[in-house]
Design an enzyme around this catalytic site. Structure first.
Site, PDB file in Angstrom:
ATOM      1  N   MET A  29     147.098 -14.991 116.558  1.00 57.12           N
ATOM      2  CA  MET A  29     146.663 -14.900 115.170  1.00 57.12           C
ATOM      3  C   MET A  29     147.705 -14.169 114.323  1.00 57.12           C
ATOM      4  O   MET A  29     147.423 -13.754 113.196  1.00 57.12           O
ATOM      5  CB  MET A  29     145.314 -14.186 115.064  1.00 57.12           C
ATOM      6  CG  MET A  29     144.172 -14.971 115.689  1.00 57.12           C
ATOM      7  SD  MET A  29     142.558 -14.570 114.989  1.00 57.12           S
ATOM      8  CE  MET A  29     142.474 -12.818 115.286  1.00 57.12           C
ATOM      9  N   GLY A  30     148.893 -13.996 114.883  1.00 55.22           N
ATOM     10  CA  GLY A  30     149.932 -13.312 114.123  1.00 55.22           C
ATOM     11  C   GLY A  30     149.848 -11.804 114.236  1.00 55.22           C
ATOM     12  O   GLY A  30     149.111 -11.258 115.054  1.00 55.22           O
ATOM     13  N   LEU A  32     152.206  -9.871 115.371  1.00 59.93           N
ATOM     14  CA  LEU A  32     152.555  -9.815 116.787  1.00 59.93           C
ATOM     15  C   LEU A  32     153.147  -8.473 117.206  1.00 59.93           C
ATOM     16  O   LEU A  32     153.703  -7.743 116.395  1.00 59.93           O
ATOM     17  CB  LEU A  32     153.536 -10.940 117.114  1.00 59.93           C
ATOM     18  CG  LEU A  32     153.085 -12.354 116.735  1.00 59.93           C
ATOM     19  CD1 LEU A  32     154.110 -13.383 117.195  1.00 59.93           C
ATOM     20  CD2 LEU A  32     151.711 -12.672 117.305  1.00 59.93           C
ATOM     21  N   ALA A  34     154.348  -6.138 121.210  1.00 64.10           N
ATOM     22  CA  ALA A  34     154.959  -6.283 122.536  1.00 64.10           C
ATOM     23  C   ALA A  34     154.064  -7.027 123.516  1.00 64.10           C
ATOM     24  O   ALA A  34     154.559  -7.687 124.439  1.00 64.10           O
ATOM     25  CB  ALA A  34     155.302  -4.896 123.095  1.00 64.10           C
ATOM     26  N   GLY A  35     152.758  -6.936 123.337  1.00 60.44           N
ATOM     27  CA  GLY A  35     151.853  -7.675 124.211  1.00 60.44           C
ATOM     28  C   GLY A  35     152.036  -9.172 124.078  1.00 60.44           C
ATOM     29  O   GLY A  35     152.070  -9.902 125.074  1.00 60.44           O
ATOM     30  N   HIS A  36     152.165  -9.642 122.844  1.00 62.10           N
ATOM     31  CA  HIS A  36     152.418 -11.071 122.623  1.00 62.10           C
ATOM     32  C   HIS A  36     153.767 -11.474 123.209  1.00 62.10           C
ATOM     33  O   HIS A  36     153.892 -12.536 123.831  1.00 62.10           O
ATOM     34  CB  HIS A  36     152.400 -11.386 121.126  1.00 62.10           C
ATOM     35  CG  HIS A  36     151.087 -11.156 120.463  1.00 62.10           C
ATOM     36  ND1 HIS A  36     150.843 -10.050 119.684  1.00 62.10           N
ATOM     37  CD2 HIS A  36     149.937 -11.884 120.460  1.00 62.10           C
ATOM     38  CE1 HIS A  36     149.607 -10.113 119.218  1.00 62.10           C
ATOM     39  NE2 HIS A  36     149.032 -11.207 119.675  1.00 62.10           N
ATOM     40  N   SER A 184     147.852  -3.397 120.193  1.00 64.44           N
ATOM     41  CA  SER A 184     146.882  -4.189 119.441  1.00 64.44           C
ATOM     42  C   SER A 184     147.339  -4.299 118.000  1.00 64.44           C
ATOM     43  O   SER A 184     147.921  -3.353 117.449  1.00 64.44           O
ATOM     44  CB  SER A 184     145.500  -3.525 119.490  1.00 64.44           C
ATOM     45  OG  SER A 184     144.607  -4.150 118.585  1.00 64.44           O
ATOM     46  N   ARG A 186     145.456  -4.167 115.590  1.00 62.50           N
ATOM     47  CA  ARG A 186     144.652  -3.204 114.833  1.00 62.50           C
ATOM     48  C   ARG A 186     145.291  -1.818 114.791  1.00 62.50           C
ATOM     49  O   ARG A 186     144.974  -1.024 113.892  1.00 62.50           O
ATOM     50  CB  ARG A 186     143.241  -3.109 115.422  1.00 62.50           C
ATOM     51  CG  ARG A 186     142.430  -4.393 115.281  1.00 62.50           C
ATOM     52  CD  ARG A 186     141.121  -4.301 116.046  1.00 62.50           C
ATOM     53  NE  ARG A 186     140.371  -5.549 115.986  1.00 62.50           N
ATOM     54  CZ  ARG A 186     139.361  -5.779 115.164  1.00 62.50           C
ATOM     55  NH1 ARG A 186     138.994  -4.844 114.311  1.00 62.50           N
ATOM     56  NH2 ARG A 186     138.716  -6.929 115.183  1.00 62.50           N
TER      57      ARG A 186
END
Length: 252
Positions: A29-30, A32, A34-36, A184, A186
């Site tokens: 969902m953009g 982004l 480091a997890g992505h 995250s 968030r």
């Protein structure tokens, strides 16, 4: 990296690819982080091509304010994709994705009603529906999801199995910041003082204590605990720091 703003353009291109080529897919969902990036890199190591998507999916937000305030950082996101092995990115618009007006939905009536499903009614309907639509568009060999959203991961695995979809679902470990806080989108909305509290949440949540004791310690910091539950050998949590909602989980 090749970018597709139009679904028909993507479909024509996808149909032109040889069936002998493997495609890895990591939908996003953009906004982004480091997890992505870890998902993209995992895919690029295992497939001929890696595909991603940028779509802030309105149907999985049970709180309209969350959807409204979700950060849109398209330019930075495309740059991160380019640097981490993504070959093709799809940027669909809502009218294309939901041409049916969200009349058709994917719903799971058991595990999806617990934890996140209980506290965010309709959330997983939106998640499973958009993932199904994207799977049908991309036709990936493998799809990559992070373990931070572990309940989501299990539901997607279940959907693929139940609907006989020929896609291998790959789980990738949660990427954490130095404090132990799960990466995250968030996190970017936390104020400096809230960020300190979030770091404490990560530390306390991972302590070898009962869920009740952990809840008590978190509440003493002013954190609102929505739930801390154990399921299939993992501990799950959802909390609020101010109006920012964070989730996490780990293997016991």
């Amino acid at each position: 990296m090749q970018i597709f703003h139009n679904l028909n353009e993507w479909i024509r291109f996808r149909n032109s690819l040889s069936p002998d080529l493997s495609l890895g897919f990591a939908p996003t969902m953009g906004n982004l982080h480091a997890g992505h990036a870890s998902l993209f890199l995992a895919s690029s190591k295992e497939n001929h091509y890696t595909v991603s998507s940028l779509f802030v999916n309105p149907t999985q937000f049970n709180n309209p304010d969350d959807y409204k305030h979700y950060p849109r950082t398209v330019d930075a996101d495309l740059e991160l994709m380019t640097q981490n092995g993504v070959d093709f990115c799809i940027l669909p618009n809502e009218n294309e994705i939901y041409a049916d007006g969200y009349a058709y939905q994917v719903q799971e009536n058991r595990f999806g009603q617990l934890m996140e499903g209980k506290h965010r009614p309709g959330h997983f309907n939106g998640v499973l529906t958009i993932v199904m639509k994207l799977f049908n568009l991309v036709k990936p060999t493998r799809a990559y999801f992070g373990e931070k959203d572990y309940q989501q991961l299990l539901l997607i695995q279940g959907m693929v199995k139940a609907l006989f979809m020929d896609i291998e679902i790959k789980s990738c470990p949660t990427v954490r910041e130095k404090s132990g806080l799960a990466c995250s989108s968030r996190n970017n909305r936390l104020t400096p003082s809230q960020r300190e509290i979030a770091d404490e949440f990560a530390k306390i949540f991972h302590q070898n204590k009962s869920s009740a004791m952990i809840s008590k310690e978190l509440e003493a910091l002013g954190i609102t605990v929505e739930y801390i539950e154990e399921f299939q050998g993992r501990r799950f949590a959802a909390v609020k720091i101010g109006d920012i909602r964070l989730i996490d989980n780990y293997l016991l």
